[in-house]
Scaffold this motif. Sequence first.
Motif, PDB file in Angstrom:
ATOM      1  N   ALA A 100      37.800  50.351  42.569  1.00 46.98           N
ATOM      2  CA  ALA A 100      36.698  49.678  41.877  1.00 46.98           C
ATOM      3  C   ALA A 100      36.234  50.482  40.670  1.00 46.98           C
ATOM      4  CB  ALA A 100      35.532  49.461  42.846  1.00 46.98           C
ATOM      5  N   THR A 101      36.176  51.796  40.806  1.00 45.83           N
ATOM      6  CA  THR A 101      35.775  52.647  39.686  1.00 45.83           C
ATOM      7  C   THR A 101      36.762  52.544  38.532  1.00 45.83           C
ATOM      8  OG1 THR A 101      34.709  54.198  41.214  1.00 45.83           O
ATOM      9  CG2 THR A 101      35.228  55.006  38.999  1.00 45.83           C
ATOM     10  N   VAL A 104      36.330  49.123  36.825  1.00 42.47           N
ATOM     11  CA  VAL A 104      35.091  49.066  36.047  1.00 42.47           C
ATOM     12  C   VAL A 104      35.228  49.884  34.765  1.00 42.47           C
ATOM     13  CG1 VAL A 104      32.692  49.823  36.037  1.00 42.47           C
ATOM     14  CG2 VAL A 104      33.568  48.544  37.980  1.00 42.47           C
ATOM     15  N   ASP A 105      35.729  51.100  34.878  1.00 43.12           N
ATOM     16  CA  ASP A 105      35.882  51.947  33.691  1.00 43.12           C
ATOM     17  C   ASP A 105      36.859  51.333  32.692  1.00 43.12           C
ATOM     18  OD1 ASP A 105      34.135  53.712  34.821  1.00 43.12           O
ATOM     19  OD2 ASP A 105      35.662  55.143  35.483  1.00 43.12           O
ATOM     20  N   TYR A 108      35.147  48.330  30.920  1.00 42.44           N
ATOM     21  CA  TYR A 108      34.154  48.773  29.924  1.00 42.44           C
ATOM     22  C   TYR A 108      34.833  49.365  28.686  1.00 42.44           C
ATOM     23  CZ  TYR A 108      30.631  51.603  27.641  1.00 42.44           C
ATOM     24  OH  TYR A 108      29.817  52.183  26.701  1.00 42.44           O
ATOM     25  N   ILE A 128      27.679  46.673  34.135  1.00 39.13           N
ATOM     26  CA  ILE A 128      28.840  47.169  34.880  1.00 39.13           C
ATOM     27  C   ILE A 128      28.449  48.358  35.760  1.00 39.13           C
ATOM     28  CG2 ILE A 128      31.031  48.384  34.593  1.00 39.13           C
ATOM     29  CD1 ILE A 128      31.747  46.534  32.379  1.00 39.13           C
ATOM     30  N   THR A 129      27.595  49.226  35.239  1.00 38.61           N
ATOM     31  CA  THR A 129      27.172  50.383  36.029  1.00 38.61           C
ATOM     32  C   THR A 129      26.441  49.954  37.293  1.00 38.61           C
ATOM     33  OG1 THR A 129      26.983  51.755  34.036  1.00 38.61           O
ATOM     34  CG2 THR A 129      25.800  52.496  35.997  1.00 38.61           C
ATOM     35  N   HIS A 132      28.835  48.307  39.760  1.00 34.51           N
ATOM     36  CA  HIS A 132      29.639  49.325  40.434  1.00 34.51           C
ATOM     37  C   HIS A 132      28.840  50.003  41.540  1.00 34.51           C
ATOM     38  CE1 HIS A 132      31.268  53.546  40.680  1.00 34.51           C
ATOM     39  NE2 HIS A 132      32.336  52.832  40.967  1.00 34.51           N
TER      40      HIS A 132
END
Length: 358
Positions: A100-101, A104-105, A108, A128-129, A132
């Motif tokens: 997931a990290t 997400v990264d 972005y 997004i932060t 997450h």
Amino acid sequence: MDSDSVLRPFTAIAGALVITVIAGWLLDLLLLRADARHGETPLWGLLRRCRLSFQVFLCALLLRGSYRQARILPEHSTAVGRTLVLVLIASAAWLLVRIATAVVDSAYARFADRTADEARVRRVRTQITLIHRVVTAVVVVVSVAAMLLTFPEMRAVGASMLASAGLIGIVAGIAAQSTLGNLFAGLQIAFGDTVRIGDTVVVDGEWGTVEEITLTFLVVRTWDERRITMPVSYFTSKPYENWSRGGAQMTGTVYWHLDHSAPLELMREQLQRILDEVPAWDGRTAGLAVTDTTPHTIQVRAVVTAKDGSDIWTVRCAVRERLLAWLVAHHPYALPRIATSPAAPPPAGPGRDPVAGL
């Protein structure tokens, strides 16, 4: 103790470790090639961080499926099986959080590269932060619940816990009212776009930049490097200034209290020369006018612009300092004074009325 009782567990453990190392190496090699082939997205490179969690998960999975046949500590078979299940659940949660990290990264980074609007980038970063953090919290809670349910004692009390869930929910809701309020306020901030990471805000008289937003609190970094931690519910229930809302460009003002004989036209020319030498000025607007007058002084206001709150502060300070120094050096008569005797008229010159002061 015969050799088979030692060789079989050793072989099973060694085989699981070898398979884990080879699988991790192959996965890393595939991700490395995919990253080189698809340079438009950093996803494959970020997924390489999942190698260790994947290896732990695979090793626990292999041992969990073969520990009985391999006769690993047969006198403690139940404890070994439960331990492997706990490790399997924890490593699976770790792997999911890592994936997931990475996703997400990557999302972005791609959005930031393709979008020139800084405000939209900060808004997406905030959303997004928080998403997450929510996903991570859900995965952790579910994994902990799954680990607890592996114990028979927890299953036995499950029925009574569910029977009293209604009462417990009411009590917990009352006790955690402020926490739940902050939680929903954090979601409201994330999707309501009221404040974003990187925004310049003024809260309780403090000027600073939003540095971090979580589901329960928000951190504002002030100009002097202090951190103010505030509940996110503050930003949904009280008024505050957001200087970045609707765009980061800002207009600032600088005031002087001067004598009535101040050379206004020369000040306008000097203001333009000063701004031309200040890199933080964005060139949009520059003006100077008298905004008020008293029996002893006049109030002179300069209007300047910059691309964001930090630069507008730099421009205002530079204009205030340099124009005041120019007045002291070249036109000291323009400074405020208390007349205790007849004053000499200002000298005639460009921009001056030769009969001024008569």
